[in-house]
Design a protein around this motif. Structure first.
Motif, PDB file in Angstrom:
ATOM      1  N   GLU A   1      42.470  37.290  43.077  1.00  0.00           N
ATOM      2  CA  GLU A   1      41.773  37.534  44.352  1.00  0.00           C
ATOM      3  C   GLU A   1      41.236  36.227  44.926  1.00  0.00           C
TER       4      GLU A   1
ATOM      5  N   LYS B   1      42.660  34.813  48.424  1.00  0.00           N
ATOM      6  CA  LYS B   1      41.799  34.669  49.621  1.00  0.00           C
ATOM      7  C   LYS B   1      41.954  33.293  50.240  1.00  0.00           C
TER       8      LYS B   1
ATOM      9  N   GLU C   1      43.452  40.964  50.710  1.00  0.00           N
ATOM     10  CA  GLU C   1      43.155  41.789  49.531  1.00  0.00           C
ATOM     11  C   GLU C   1      44.387  41.915  48.652  1.00  0.00           C
TER      12      GLU C   1
END
Length: 361
Positions: free
Chosen positions: A190, A194, A200
């Motif tokens: 994650e 990002k 996501e």
């Protein structure tokens, strides 16, 4: 009884190959005969032996990141920074229970201490599943010089498949290690995602980043002439992400992107060594780096390590992510089917970073 020098004479290379590879004794069996000199086919080319002499002469160190820091943005930033500048970092306080790590290390020793006939049930010729493989070196048929390592490779398909085919003596520990690490792996992916504008980890991204998982149990026995060979030769991983549990012996070296020096990754109790694999380098369009690393052979200790390779699904097509090229950035890699990429990697000996050129535009 264990073979002794008087009962086993390795006069010619064919006998060594027969004993180590075909009969399934591995280098552990070779080490335990008490040989005093390294058989010729383990002697590495001169330039590799030269690296052995210079690996520890640097004060650089890969970052160690505390994942329990309450400032999550800081943790994420440190991880992405390390992924760009080093391709390697260590994490502590990662949330995986320490007893799970101790259990899988103990299970690794138990497996490799099995009698040869037990371990041989899992060689390429004998294994009842292509997903379970006991072997030695990296790719003995393709290599000019063999590597001083034995391994058990476990490709995860389903719990039922693992229950049926993985060796009893380490199955539960390997599964628990894999399952208990997943939360941390998702977290790392994650953070890395990002930073590439991946908002996501939805189903599509999850199957791309962590669609298939392989756990390896690695065993590096005591070596008679460690300076002449390697535990693992120079390579970068083909994974998206590799999670490595190492014991207290050490021996893993990483090539620094800034200086080109070989930097030792000292064992930190309870930590994982995390590295970016080629698949992630390709998907990030070169922003995250998969970096060359190698493992020294050791003259005084047996060493183990337990990596988890977090990979795309074999049928996934990997290339620079649309999120990365959306701002007009030129793709430097083409789209490749992940299983083709992996097949190319395993067809040849370890050769540094050459595999990734397979995907270059």
């Amino acid at each position: 009884m264990a073979p002794t020098l008087s009962t086993v004479q390795f006069a010619n290379p064919a006998e060594v190959t027969e004993f180590v590879v075909n009969k399934g004794n591995g280098v552990k069996g070779l080490s335990e005969t008490g040989i005093k000199a390294l058989p010729d086919q383990y002697i590495q080319p001169f330039e590799e032996r030269l690296i052995n002499k210079f690996v520890n002469e640097t004060d650089e160190a890969i970052p160690v990141i505390d994942m329990s820091n309450p400032d999550e943005d800081k943790v994420a930033e440190a991880i992405c920074d390390a992924a760009e500048k080093w391709g390697f970092f260590q994490v502590i306080n990662h949330g995986v229970p320490l007893e799970v790590l101790d259990n899988v290390k103990a299970a690794t020793h138990r497996f490799f201490n099995l009698p040869v006939e037990e371990k041989s049930r899992f060689t390429k010729e004998n294994s009842l599943s292509t997903n379970v493989r006991f072997g030695t070196s990296f790719s003995p048929r393709a290599e000019k010089a063999l590597e001083w390592k034995d391994y058990l490779s476990l490709f995860f398909v389903s719990d039922a498949e693992a229950q049926q085919f993985w060796p009893d003596i380490c199955r539960n520990e390997a599964l628990e290690y894999m399952n208990k690490s997943k939360t941390m792996v998702r977290k790392l992916l994650e953070y890395l995602g990002k930073n590439l504008n991946v908002k996501e980890l939805d189903e599509t991204k999850e199957s791309l980043f962590m669609g298939s998982i392989r756990v390896n149990l690695n065993y590096y026995p005591i070596c008679p002439n460690p300076d002449l060979t390697v535990g693992v030769g120079r390579h970068s991983d083909v994974s998206a992400l590799t999670i490595l549990l190492q014991d207290q012996i050490g021996g893993l070296h990483v090539r620094s992107l800034s200086s080109g020096n070989w930097v030792h990754v000292p064992p930190v109790p309870g930590s994982f060594v995390i590295n970016i694999g080629d698949a992630m380098q390709i998907m990030s369009n070169g922003r995250y780096k998969s970096v060359e690393h190698r493992v020294l052979a050791n003259g005084s200790n047996n060493r183990i390590s337990v990596p988890i390779f977090v990979n795309p699904k074999p049928e996934s097509v990997i290339g620079p992510l649309p999120e990365v090229t959306a701002n007009g950035e030129e793709p430097i890699y083409r789209d490749v089917v992940y299983s083709d990429y992996v097949r190319y990697f395993f067809k040849k000996a370890h050769d540094g970073k050459k595999t990734v050129d397979f995907a270059k535009i």
